[in-house]
Design a protein around this motif. Sequence first.
Motif, mmCIF file in Angstrom:
data_model
loop_
_atom_site.group_PDB
_atom_site.id
_atom_site.type_symbol
_atom_site.label_atom_id
_atom_site.label_comp_id
_atom_site.label_asym_id
_atom_site.label_seq_id
_atom_site.Cartn_x
_atom_site.Cartn_y
_atom_site.Cartn_z
ATOM 1 N N PHE A 200 41.027 42.165 40.696
ATOM 2 C CA PHE A 200 41.195 43.619 40.841
ATOM 3 C C PHE A 200 41.834 43.956 42.191
ATOM 4 N N ILE A 201 41.377 43.323 43.246
ATOM 5 C CA ILE A 201 41.948 43.578 44.579
ATOM 6 C C ILE A 201 43.399 43.133 44.621
ATOM 7 N N TYR B 93 33.290 36.645 41.432
ATOM 8 C CA TYR B 93 34.247 36.528 42.532
ATOM 9 C C TYR B 93 35.676 36.634 41.997
ATOM 10 N N ALA B 94 35.958 35.934 40.902
ATOM 11 C CA ALA B 94 37.305 35.944 40.325
ATOM 12 C C ALA B 94 37.690 37.339 39.835
ATOM 13 N N VAL B 95 36.769 38.024 39.183
ATOM 14 C CA VAL B 95 37.057 39.372 38.678
ATOM 15 C C VAL B 95 37.347 40.323 39.841
ATOM 16 N N VAL C 217 46.648 45.583 45.324
ATOM 17 C CA VAL C 217 47.573 45.369 46.442
ATOM 18 C C VAL C 217 48.990 45.151 45.915
ATOM 19 N N LYS C 218 49.113 44.356 44.876
ATOM 20 C CA LYS C 218 50.436 44.083 44.295
ATOM 21 C C LYS C 218 51.078 45.375 43.793
ATOM 22 N N ASP C 219 50.308 46.217 43.097
ATOM 23 C CA ASP C 219 50.828 47.494 42.608
ATOM 24 C C ASP C 219 51.272 48.395 43.754
ATOM 25 N N ASN C 220 50.485 48.433 44.840
ATOM 26 C CA ASN C 220 50.866 49.251 46.003
ATOM 27 C C ASN C 220 52.155 48.748 46.639
#
Length: 142
Positions: A121-122, A115-117, A126-129
């Motif tokens: 990644f999500i 779940y943490a991994v 989102v942060k990069d976008n």
Amino acid sequence: MKPLVKAFFQKGLMAAGGGPVILAIVYYFLEKYGVVASLSVGEAVRGILTVTLLAFIAGGVPVVYQMERLSLMAATLIHAAILYADYILIYLFNGWMKYSHVPILVFTAVFFVGYAVIWLFIYKGVKDNVERLNKSMDGKGA
């Protein structure tokens, strides 16, 4: 609150359609590794209904992220707890996992690490976008 309940049911019903497919995959691996040799009609029916319920809950629970009063951390903890309870209860109920300390601890560790991994990644995507959008908007409009 009504829109969230409606969204939960809509998303849950869409995901529930995949329940029997998930069950087919689970039964395939249980048979492949010698855990299940054959199924009674009752076991098959219980499996279909419980995995459909599992998929319904898993598909609907992301509505917690739409609750504006909740912080991202609170929504994530609620989401993780509901998914964990959903999966472990269905697995134990169907006898897919032994009700003893070691299997439950292994399942718990694998679930929360996985779940943490996935969440990281999500979150990073989102942060990069958002950063990319912010850079593209620097000096434009407003």
